[in-house]
Design an enzyme around this catalytic site. Structure first.
Site, PDB file in Angstrom:
ATOM      1  N   GLY A  55      -9.665  82.635  -3.392  1.00  0.00           N
ATOM      2  CA  GLY A  55     -10.949  83.220  -3.966  1.00  0.00           C
ATOM      3  C   GLY A  55     -10.890  84.151  -4.824  1.00  0.00           C
ATOM      4  N   GLY A 115     -12.828  86.210  -6.281  1.00  0.00           N
ATOM      5  CA  GLY A 115     -13.841  87.317  -6.433  1.00  0.00           C
ATOM      6  C   GLY A 115     -13.346  88.631  -6.419  1.00  0.00           C
ATOM      7  CG  PHE A 116     -16.151  92.136  -6.971  1.00  0.00           C
ATOM      8  CD1 PHE A 116     -15.963  92.553  -8.157  1.00  0.00           C
ATOM      9  CD2 PHE A 116     -17.405  91.439  -6.832  1.00  0.00           C
ATOM     10  CE1 PHE A 116     -17.000  92.632  -8.791  1.00  0.00           C
ATOM     11  CE2 PHE A 116     -18.351  91.446  -7.630  1.00  0.00           C
ATOM     12  CZ  PHE A 116     -18.202  91.978  -8.826  1.00  0.00           C
ATOM     13  CB  ALA A 121     -19.750  94.276  -6.038  1.00  0.00           C
ATOM     14  CD  GLU A 163     -30.877  93.736  -9.398  1.00  0.00           C
ATOM     15  OE1 GLU A 163     -30.457  94.757  -9.077  1.00  0.00           O
ATOM     16  OE2 GLU A 163     -30.274  92.634  -9.336  1.00  0.00           O
ATOM     17  CB  VAL A 175      -8.745  76.159  -0.480  1.00  0.00           C
ATOM     18  CG1 VAL A 175      -8.238  76.178   1.108  1.00  0.00           C
ATOM     19  CG2 VAL A 175      -7.789  76.874  -1.459  1.00  0.00           C
ATOM     20  CG  ASP A 230     -20.286  88.526   0.009  1.00  0.00           C
ATOM     21  OD1 ASP A 230     -20.281  89.668   0.259  1.00  0.00           O
ATOM     22  OD2 ASP A 230     -20.820  87.914  -1.098  1.00  0.00           O
TER      23      ASP A 230
END
Length: 437
Positions: free
Chosen positions: A12, A14-15, A317, A172, A81, A301
């Site tokens: 992964g 991501g962050f 995040a 948003e 994966v 997450d």
């Protein structure tokens, strides 16, 4: 005599995964493999700006390979994966199988339709760039379709937008659609008045932005209503079709529906064979390892983590970033001790430094909270802009986003209003083209 380097696999980009890889890239005692099904890292807090034609996809995304290229001990692979063999310490993917001494699983989350996955085709969520560009296509196409018809009823249906879910993403999106219709698109059409577009935010709970204090939640609701958004509280969507949504006994006609309600963790967590919560997140130990396996970690997450007070950490995040840094440093320390044949120090628990939360509602409107400190209105909006620019990856992205926002603020323009078809092939005619003459 020193021992061989420890093998670390990160799943992964991501962050959490990126931060862990960057920390491990500075350690000479590890060899790292980063695997992600996309070749880019996305700054997810600004995905809605791509969906609303405010930014280009490249403004909020960076190639993972280039982000990690300075670290010679990190190998980046594009792959999906498919499973993990916990006992044999193997990761299986369509790019091959990989042995590991340490494994970091941080695949993020997807939207949950609460057992109604068939709704996804009619109401896309917003977790990736393809979803963002698809939402942009649907929103802009809705105005084009309304322009093509002379039927006022059909125009109303095309110009009705429903956002399901009153969290930060839903708020948003609702604010951005309302402002784009009323300011950006108002002069672009001749048969319709884009400013009359109806934007409806549907929230099953009793207030929007439930993770914020009551006063900030109420301010957000009033701010949305001031720009024309209809906020419907206590309403639950029970059906989604290509014609609209069913809310209780009422069917609301709307050709564009966006899903921003509920998330579930990546299903890869199920392959680890450990307990998960209702959202599919892996219940981890205080050091983010899974029960019974101190060399396998879950972050971001995908992880169900509680702080020292027993309160669950949010899927934000900053949480993932701090977890990635923590794991990178933890694994580096233990790998260095292993190579020189010394006992590893006792692990400390992961501690999240809560810097607060914020959400933007539109032009010059936002809410922010850090502890007891609260901000609303223009000051919160400016803080939101500066913080999000600071967190973006790379000088280019920061510069382009700043310039795009400045131009949009001064002119109300949105430069990325492109409807990109999903089909890439050019339709061929059944025979050779005929010419006149």
């Amino acid at each position: 005599m020193s021992r061989p380097n420890r093998k670390v696999v990160i799943v992964g980009g991501g962050f959490a995964g990126i931060e862990a890889a960057k920390r491990l890239g500075k350690c000479d005692c590890v060899d790292v493999i980063m695997i992600d099904k996309s070749n880019h890292h996305v700054f997810q807090p600004l995905l809605y700006q791509v969906a609303m034609a405010g930014l280009d996809p490249s403004d909020i995304a960076s190639p993972i390979r280039s982000m990690l290229s300075p670290f010679r001990n990190v190998r980046t692979l594009l792959g999906n994966v498919t499973g993990v063999d916990v006992e044999r310490r193997l990761v299986y993917s369509d790019a091959g199988k990989f042995e590991f001494d340490y494994l970091v699983v941080a695949c993020g989350a997807v939207h949950s339709y609460f057992g109604n996955d068939q709704w996804e085709q009619h109401a896309p969520g917003l977790k990736s760039l393809p979803q963002a560009t698809e939402i942009r296509r649907r929103v802009l196409l809705a105005f084009e379709q309304a322009e093509r018809t002379d039927d006022p009823t059909e125009q109303d249906h095309w110009m009705t937008f429903v956002i399901v879910g009153g969290g930060p993403t839903g708020v948003e999106l609702a604010g951005a659609i309302a402002e784009m219709a009323r300011y950006t698109l108002k002069r672009d059409f001749r048969s319709i008045d884009a400013s009359l577009a109806r934007v409806i935010l549907v929230q099953a709970g009793e207030r929007i932005l439930e993770q914020f204090p009551d006063d900030l939640s109420e301010y957000s609701k009033q701010a949305l209503e001031s720009i024309g958004v209809e906020v419907r509280l206590g309403d639950q969507v029970t059906e989604v079709t290509d014609r609209g949504v069913q809310i209780g006994d009422h069917f609301l006609q709307a050709r564009t529906v966006i899903w921003a309600a509920g998330v579930q963790a990546s299903p890869l967590g199920q392959s680890l064979g450990v307990p998960t919560d209702r959202s599919g997140r892996v219940v981890v130990e205080p050091d983010l390892s899974i029960p019974g396996k101190r060399n396998i970690f879950v972050a971001g997450d995908m992880a169900s983590v509680k702080d020292e007070d027993g309160k669950g950490l949010p899927g934000l995040a900053p949480v993932a970033i701090q977890q990635g840094r923590y794991l990178g440093e933890l694994i580096s320390r233990e790998a260095q001790c292993f190579v020189i044949d010394r006992p590893a120090p006792e692990r400390s628990r992961f501690k999240y430094l809560d810097k607060g939360q914020m959400a933007t509602i539109g032009r010059r409107r936002a809410v922010a909270q850090s502890g007891r400190f609260k901000l609303t209105g223009r000051l919160a909006w400016m803080a939101w802009l500066l913080i999000h620019i600071a967190y973006l990856n790379g000088f280019r992205n920061r510069t382009f986003v700043f310039l795009s926002w400045a131009w949009s603020y001064l002119t109300f323009a949105r430069g990325a209003r492109l409807i990109v078809p999903k089909n890439w092939r050019i339709t061929k005619t059944s025979g050779p083209a005929k010419t006149r003459g």
